[in-house]
Design a protein around this motif. Structure first.
Motif, PDB file in Angstrom:
ATOM      1  N   ILE A 141      -9.464  -4.217   7.363  1.00 21.88           N
ATOM      2  CA  ILE A 141      -8.584  -5.218   6.761  1.00 21.88           C
ATOM      3  C   ILE A 141      -8.627  -5.042   5.245  1.00 21.88           C
ATOM      4  CG2 ILE A 141      -8.093  -7.673   6.494  1.00 21.88           C
ATOM      5  CD1 ILE A 141      -9.503  -8.068   9.212  1.00 21.88           C
ATOM      6  N   LEU A 142      -7.479  -4.738   4.685  1.00 21.33           N
ATOM      7  CA  LEU A 142      -7.358  -4.493   3.245  1.00 21.33           C
ATOM      8  C   LEU A 142      -6.812  -5.737   2.549  1.00 21.33           C
ATOM      9  CD1 LEU A 142      -5.860  -0.951   3.718  1.00 21.33           C
ATOM     10  CD2 LEU A 142      -8.173  -1.487   2.969  1.00 21.33           C
ATOM     11  N   PRO A 143      -7.134  -5.892   1.258  1.00 21.80           N
ATOM     12  CA  PRO A 143      -6.763  -7.123   0.555  1.00 21.80           C
ATOM     13  C   PRO A 143      -5.257  -7.352   0.386  1.00 21.80           C
ATOM     14  CG  PRO A 143      -8.309  -5.816  -0.760  1.00 21.80           C
ATOM     15  CD  PRO A 143      -7.959  -5.026   0.446  1.00 21.80           C
ATOM     16  N   ARG A 160      -0.470   0.236   2.016  1.00 16.92           N
ATOM     17  CA  ARG A 160       0.547   1.265   1.788  1.00 16.92           C
ATOM     18  C   ARG A 160      -0.068   2.501   1.120  1.00 16.92           C
ATOM     19  NH1 ARG A 160       4.084  -1.946   0.289  1.00 16.92           N
ATOM     20  NH2 ARG A 160       3.474  -2.109  -1.882  1.00 16.92           N
ATOM     21  N   GLU A 161      -0.921   2.286   0.114  1.00 14.53           N
ATOM     22  CA  GLU A 161      -1.557   3.411  -0.576  1.00 14.53           C
ATOM     23  C   GLU A 161      -2.520   4.162   0.341  1.00 14.53           C
ATOM     24  OE1 GLU A 161      -3.265   1.709  -4.099  1.00 14.53           O
ATOM     25  OE2 GLU A 161      -1.310   1.545  -5.090  1.00 14.53           O
ATOM     26  N   ALA A 162      -3.265   3.436   1.166  1.00 16.37           N
ATOM     27  CA  ALA A 162      -4.172   4.082   2.118  1.00 16.37           C
ATOM     28  C   ALA A 162      -3.372   4.890   3.139  1.00 16.37           C
ATOM     29  CB  ALA A 162      -5.039   3.034   2.818  1.00 16.37           C
ATOM     30  N   CYS A 197      -4.808  -3.051   8.332  1.00 19.63           N
ATOM     31  CA  CYS A 197      -4.054  -4.295   8.207  1.00 19.63           C
ATOM     32  C   CYS A 197      -4.265  -4.856   6.808  1.00 19.63           C
ATOM     33  CB  CYS A 197      -4.530  -5.331   9.220  1.00 19.63           C
ATOM     34  SG  CYS A 197      -4.379  -4.830  10.915  1.00 19.63           S
ATOM     35  N   ALA A 198      -3.341  -5.669   6.373  1.00 17.96           N
ATOM     36  CA  ALA A 198      -3.496  -6.385   5.106  1.00 17.96           C
ATOM     37  C   ALA A 198      -3.637  -7.863   5.387  1.00 17.96           C
ATOM     38  CB  ALA A 198      -2.311  -6.116   4.195  1.00 17.96           C
ATOM     39  N   ILE A 199      -4.368  -8.548   4.525  1.00 18.00           N
ATOM     40  CA  ILE A 199      -4.577  -9.988   4.681  1.00 18.00           C
ATOM     41  C   ILE A 199      -3.248 -10.700   4.481  1.00 18.00           C
ATOM     42  CG2 ILE A 199      -5.693 -12.022   3.683  1.00 18.00           C
ATOM     43  CD1 ILE A 199      -8.064 -10.271   3.052  1.00 18.00           C
ATOM     44  N   SER A 209      -1.757  10.048   5.349  1.00 20.09           N
ATOM     45  CA  SER A 209      -0.649  10.894   5.770  1.00 20.09           C
ATOM     46  C   SER A 209      -0.652  12.221   5.000  1.00 20.09           C
ATOM     47  CB  SER A 209       0.674  10.155   5.555  1.00 20.09           C
ATOM     48  OG  SER A 209       1.747  10.943   5.973  1.00 20.09           O
ATOM     49  N   GLN A 210      -0.896  12.152   3.701  1.00 23.14           N
ATOM     50  CA  GLN A 210      -0.936  13.367   2.876  1.00 23.14           C
ATOM     51  C   GLN A 210      -2.103  14.272   3.253  1.00 23.14           C
ATOM     52  OE1 GLN A 210      -0.877  11.988  -1.175  1.00 23.14           O
ATOM     53  NE2 GLN A 210       1.283  11.417  -1.075  1.00 23.14           N
TER      54      GLN A 210
END
Length: 71
Positions: free
Chosen positions: A28-30, A36-38, A69-71, A43-44
């Motif tokens: 879970i990302l903030p 999106r950046e992760a 996921c994002a909070i 992907s890259q």
């Protein structure tokens, strides 16, 4: 992304279908920007990235799915 510690010691290969193993975990990302950046970074790096509703699924080299996921 996962460190494979659940696969045992040494080069034991992937767990069989009838063996205990970690199937998926959620990170879970903030913020949506962090997610999106992760996603872009993964992907890259050549990993398969799948979108599922508001989360992202990535499968690591040990066949463990990582859900972002994002909070």
């Amino acid at each position: 992304m996962a460190d494979g510690q659940f696969n045992g010691v040494g080069d034991v290969g992937l767990a069989l279908d009838d063996e205990a193993r970690l199937l998926e975990f959620t990170l879970i990302l903030p913020t949506d920007t962090d997610r999106r950046e992760a996603t872009e970074s993964l992907s890259q790096s050549g990993l398969k990235v799948e979108r599922e509703n508001k989360s992202i699924l990535v499968t690591d080299p040990w066949d463990i799915q990582v859900r972002l996921c994002a909070i």
